[in-house]
Design a protein around this motif. Sequence first.
Motif, PDB file in Angstrom:
ATOM      1  N   LYS A 103       0.831  -1.210   0.000  1.00 45.47           N
ATOM      2  CA  LYS A 103       0.000   0.000   0.000  1.00 45.47           C
ATOM      3  C   LYS A 103       0.865   1.259   0.000  1.00 45.47           C
ATOM      4  CE  LYS A 103      -4.218  -2.035   1.699  1.00 45.47           C
ATOM      5  NZ  LYS A 103      -5.070  -2.112   0.503  1.00 45.47           N
ATOM      6  N   ALA A 118      -6.334   9.777  -0.754  1.00 42.70           N
ATOM      7  CA  ALA A 118      -6.385  10.331   0.606  1.00 42.70           C
ATOM      8  C   ALA A 118      -4.973  10.721   1.073  1.00 42.70           C
ATOM      9  CB  ALA A 118      -6.982   9.289   1.553  1.00 42.70           C
ATOM     10  N   VAL A 141      -7.732   5.991   8.741  1.00 45.65           N
ATOM     11  CA  VAL A 141      -7.780   4.604   8.274  1.00 45.65           C
ATOM     12  C   VAL A 141      -6.369   4.039   8.385  1.00 45.65           C
ATOM     13  CG1 VAL A 141      -8.477   3.068   6.406  1.00 45.65           C
ATOM     14  CG2 VAL A 141      -9.620   5.265   6.688  1.00 45.65           C
ATOM     15  N   LYS A 143      -3.791   0.890   7.692  1.00 40.01           N
ATOM     16  CA  LYS A 143      -3.709  -0.235   6.750  1.00 40.01           C
ATOM     17  C   LYS A 143      -2.376  -0.964   6.840  1.00 40.01           C
ATOM     18  CE  LYS A 143      -6.524   2.183   3.301  1.00 40.01           C
ATOM     19  NZ  LYS A 143      -6.706   2.530   1.885  1.00 40.01           N
ATOM     20  N   VAL A 153      -7.208  -3.668   6.924  1.00 40.78           N
ATOM     21  CA  VAL A 153      -7.588  -2.252   6.902  1.00 40.78           C
ATOM     22  C   VAL A 153      -8.611  -1.992   7.990  1.00 40.78           C
ATOM     23  CG1 VAL A 153      -8.763  -0.468   5.548  1.00 40.78           C
ATOM     24  CG2 VAL A 153      -7.168  -2.038   4.423  1.00 40.78           C
ATOM     25  N   VAL A 155     -10.967   1.224   9.663  1.00 41.70           N
ATOM     26  CA  VAL A 155     -11.390   2.619   9.774  1.00 41.70           C
ATOM     27  C   VAL A 155     -11.479   2.905  11.267  1.00 41.70           C
ATOM     28  CG1 VAL A 155     -13.234   4.275   9.264  1.00 41.70           C
ATOM     29  CG2 VAL A 155     -12.676   2.472   7.602  1.00 41.70           C
ATOM     30  N   GLU A 185      -4.086   6.880   6.837  1.00 40.83           N
ATOM     31  CA  GLU A 185      -4.568   7.905   5.916  1.00 40.83           C
ATOM     32  C   GLU A 185      -5.857   8.541   6.363  1.00 40.83           C
ATOM     33  OE1 GLU A 185      -4.596   5.455   2.293  1.00 40.83           O
ATOM     34  OE2 GLU A 185      -6.783   5.552   2.330  1.00 40.83           O
ATOM     35  N   GLU A 186      -6.128   9.642   5.719  1.00 40.14           N
ATOM     36  CA  GLU A 186      -7.336  10.422   5.972  1.00 40.14           C
ATOM     37  C   GLU A 186      -8.553   9.581   5.619  1.00 40.14           C
ATOM     38  OE1 GLU A 186      -8.850  14.224   3.321  1.00 40.14           O
ATOM     39  OE2 GLU A 186      -7.145  13.048   2.641  1.00 40.14           O
ATOM     40  N   CYS A 187      -9.587   9.678   6.433  1.00 40.64           N
ATOM     41  CA  CYS A 187     -10.807   8.929   6.169  1.00 40.64           C
ATOM     42  C   CYS A 187     -11.683   9.736   5.215  1.00 40.64           C
ATOM     43  CB  CYS A 187     -11.536   8.689   7.493  1.00 40.64           C
ATOM     44  SG  CYS A 187     -12.911   7.578   7.312  1.00 40.64           S
ATOM     45  N   LEU A 188     -11.964   9.160   4.071  1.00 36.36           N
ATOM     46  CA  LEU A 188     -12.747   9.864   3.060  1.00 36.36           C
ATOM     47  C   LEU A 188     -14.212   9.485   3.178  1.00 36.36           C
ATOM     48  CD1 LEU A 188     -10.409   9.331  -0.020  1.00 36.36           C
ATOM     49  CD2 LEU A 188     -10.619  11.388   1.386  1.00 36.36           C
ATOM     50  N   GLU A 192     -18.560   4.435  -2.551  1.00 37.68           N
ATOM     51  CA  GLU A 192     -17.472   3.652  -3.145  1.00 37.68           C
ATOM     52  C   GLU A 192     -17.922   3.019  -4.446  1.00 37.68           C
ATOM     53  OE1 GLU A 192     -15.887   1.587   0.751  1.00 37.68           O
ATOM     54  OE2 GLU A 192     -14.732   0.926  -0.991  1.00 37.68           O
ATOM     55  N   LYS A 214     -19.365  -5.302   0.700  1.00 36.82           N
ATOM     56  CA  LYS A 214     -18.340  -6.026   1.460  1.00 36.82           C
ATOM     57  C   LYS A 214     -18.850  -6.547   2.795  1.00 36.82           C
ATOM     58  CE  LYS A 214     -14.069  -4.102  -0.355  1.00 36.82           C
ATOM     59  NZ  LYS A 214     -14.328  -2.881  -1.127  1.00 36.82           N
ATOM     60  N   MET A 273     -13.377   6.215  -4.214  1.00 36.09           N
ATOM     61  CA  MET A 273     -14.373   6.861  -3.356  1.00 36.09           C
ATOM     62  C   MET A 273     -14.788   8.132  -4.076  1.00 36.09           C
ATOM     63  SD  MET A 273     -15.827   6.540  -0.333  1.00 36.09           S
ATOM     64  CE  MET A 273     -14.925   6.049   1.126  1.00 36.09           C
ATOM     65  N   LEU A 282      -8.884   4.720  -3.613  1.00 33.78           N
ATOM     66  CA  LEU A 282      -8.667   4.082  -2.307  1.00 33.78           C
ATOM     67  C   LEU A 282      -7.605   3.006  -2.423  1.00 33.78           C
ATOM     68  CD1 LEU A 282     -12.266   3.433  -0.912  1.00 33.78           C
ATOM     69  CD2 LEU A 282     -10.680   5.257  -0.284  1.00 33.78           C
ATOM     70  N   GLU A 283      -7.670   2.262  -3.516  1.00 34.39           N
ATOM     71  CA  GLU A 283      -6.707   1.176  -3.692  1.00 34.39           C
ATOM     72  C   GLU A 283      -6.634   0.763  -5.146  1.00 34.39           C
ATOM     73  OE1 GLU A 283      -7.767  -2.742  -2.363  1.00 34.39           O
ATOM     74  OE2 GLU A 283      -9.869  -2.469  -2.843  1.00 34.39           O
TER      75      GLU A 283
HETATM   76  P1  AMP Z   1      -8.517  -0.931   0.760  1.00 38.20           P
HETATM   77  O1  AMP Z   1      -8.098  -2.374   0.844  1.00 38.20           O
HETATM   78  O2  AMP Z   1      -7.399   0.016   0.868  1.00 38.20           O
HETATM   79  O3  AMP Z   1      -9.422  -0.637  -0.385  1.00 38.20           O
HETATM   80  O4  AMP Z   1      -9.494  -0.736   1.984  1.00 38.20           O
HETATM   81  C1  AMP Z   1     -10.593  -1.578   2.218  1.00 38.20           C
HETATM   82  C2  AMP Z   1     -11.845  -0.787   2.507  1.00 38.20           C
HETATM   83  O5  AMP Z   1     -11.602   0.140   3.582  1.00 38.20           O
HETATM   84  C3  AMP Z   1     -12.290   0.098   1.343  1.00 38.20           C
HETATM   85  O6  AMP Z   1     -13.070  -0.602   0.435  1.00 38.20           O
HETATM   86  C4  AMP Z   1     -13.067   1.176   2.083  1.00 38.20           C
HETATM   87  O7  AMP Z   1     -14.362   0.716   2.418  1.00 38.20           O
HETATM   88  C5  AMP Z   1     -12.281   1.361   3.352  1.00 38.20           C
HETATM   89  N1  AMP Z   1     -11.303   2.450   3.170  1.00 38.20           N
HETATM   90  C6  AMP Z   1     -10.020   2.309   2.748  1.00 38.20           C
HETATM   91  N2  AMP Z   1      -9.396   3.510   2.705  1.00 38.20           N
HETATM   92  C7  AMP Z   1     -10.304   4.416   3.097  1.00 38.20           C
HETATM   93  C8  AMP Z   1     -10.272   5.841   3.264  1.00 38.20           C
HETATM   94  N3  AMP Z   1      -9.179   6.551   3.036  1.00 38.20           N
HETATM   95  N4  AMP Z   1     -11.393   6.447   3.693  1.00 38.20           N
HETATM   96  C9  AMP Z   1     -12.522   5.748   3.955  1.00 38.20           C
HETATM   97  N5  AMP Z   1     -12.612   4.407   3.821  1.00 38.20           N
HETATM   98  C10 AMP Z   1     -11.521   3.742   3.397  1.00 38.20           C
END
Ligand code: AMP
Length: 427
Positions: A103, A118, A141, A143, A153, A155, A185-188, A192, A214, A273, A282-283
């Motif tokens: 990541k 973010a 968040v 990770k 991950v 939140v 990271e910042e929570c957005l 999604e 999910k 997002m 986000l990823e």
């Molecule tokens: P990721 O594997 O990085 O996609 O994270 C898994 C899940 O966590 C995502 O599908 C989002 O629901 C949540 N998530 C990840 N990063 C953020 C973020 N910066 N802000 C809010 N939710 C996040």
Amino acid sequence: MKILVVGSGGREHALVHALAASPRVERLWCAPGNAGIAQEAECVAIQADNLRALFAFARDSKVDLTIVGPEAPLVDGIVDHFRAGGLAIIGPTRTAARLEGSKSFAKEFMHKYGIPTARYDVIPNLQKGAYQLTHWTGQSVVKADGLAAGKGVKVCQNQAEAKDFLYQLMEKEIYGSAGSTVVIEECLEGEETTIMAFCDGQTLLPMPASQDHKRLLEGDAGPNTGGMGAYAPAPVVTPELHEQIEKTIFQPFLKGLAAERFDYRGIIYFGLMITRDGPRVLEFNVRLGDPETQVVLPLLDSDLVDVLDAVIHQKLSTVQLRWKKQSALCVVLASGGYPGSYEKGKIIQGLRQKPERSLFVYHAGTQGQGPEIVTSGGRVLGVTGVGNSLESAKDQAYRGVSTISFDSMVYRKDIGYRAIPVSGRVG
Ligand code: AMP
Ligand code: GLY
């Protein structure tokens, strides 16, 4: 063409099903596959992480093209291995697969090439983390840097929660070495959505936007799972938004691939997002999503083999993808107890239906046992309906669900609810 699909879930069944429809396919194998895949391809008893055995099989069977479902073999370098031995394979090289495998690597790539994401910090160890956390007071968040099967991950609502999860990852090593580096990271806020694309390193051809669910329970409550359902196209991605995503995300992504000299001939998955300030990444995943594939591939009207061929030969710029003007919705049937512990070996009733254009049952955790098909995993089946609207796709899917049963089967009854309000109308 002789084609090998690597993996054993619903995503791989969707791949096999789409490939089996191509007149260009002469032989189709899947390693290791499952009971549903076995009805459309020859299953080979090699696990997806056994790179040497997969290579030997592909070489000896004169496979023309291999496509990999799960992330772990890609991150482990299956593409480099196959190509070094002269075999064609769809996917990014090991270096490029770090876009999913690390990541912090993904965040640095985004930062370097101006891809909106973010705000973040990379935490190299617990000591530094204690200081870094003082700058993260509200929601954040946290990770694990490496692969943790979607579980790394969290939140966090406040600093104390973030600190606790950091400790779990770095000191308790709950996800092993995946947590030896951490990203905070910042929570957005926003909705999604996912856009997957075929990519040959120079051209990117997006698939319809999709959205997965999910969480285990209705209303997006309960624990995170591998995905309890999905639908496509996701109406949240309007044509205007798509254009913005193209400009602010796809173009800089391709620039980054070129500048870093990444050999990326595969699938790229953008987890987005949609915030008030615009789309944010986000990823990245370096492969098809599961269960997103089960709703996107049924909408593809082009021959998948032609598309994959163009990916390998870097001719995507000459391809015009054709998509059905329809919608698809997939409901996942899971074993009671999932994503925690659950029992296996339950006989599945109601699977022998006549194939229909508007309804297809993808197998995930299934296994043949004499004349029966039994459960062998947490997510067992994905029932996909296709229709002229999301609502009719949903009706088809749940019609399919109603005929299937196994002991302690669980599923969500509200798949698609964000896009299909109670009135039944979109938007
Ligand atoms: P990721 O594997 O990085 O996609 O994270 C898994 C899940 O966590 C995502 O599908 C989002 O629901 C949540 N998530 C990840 N990063 C953020 C973020 N910066 N802000 C809010 N939710 C996040
Ligand atoms: N559905 C999310 C994923 O495949 O990672």
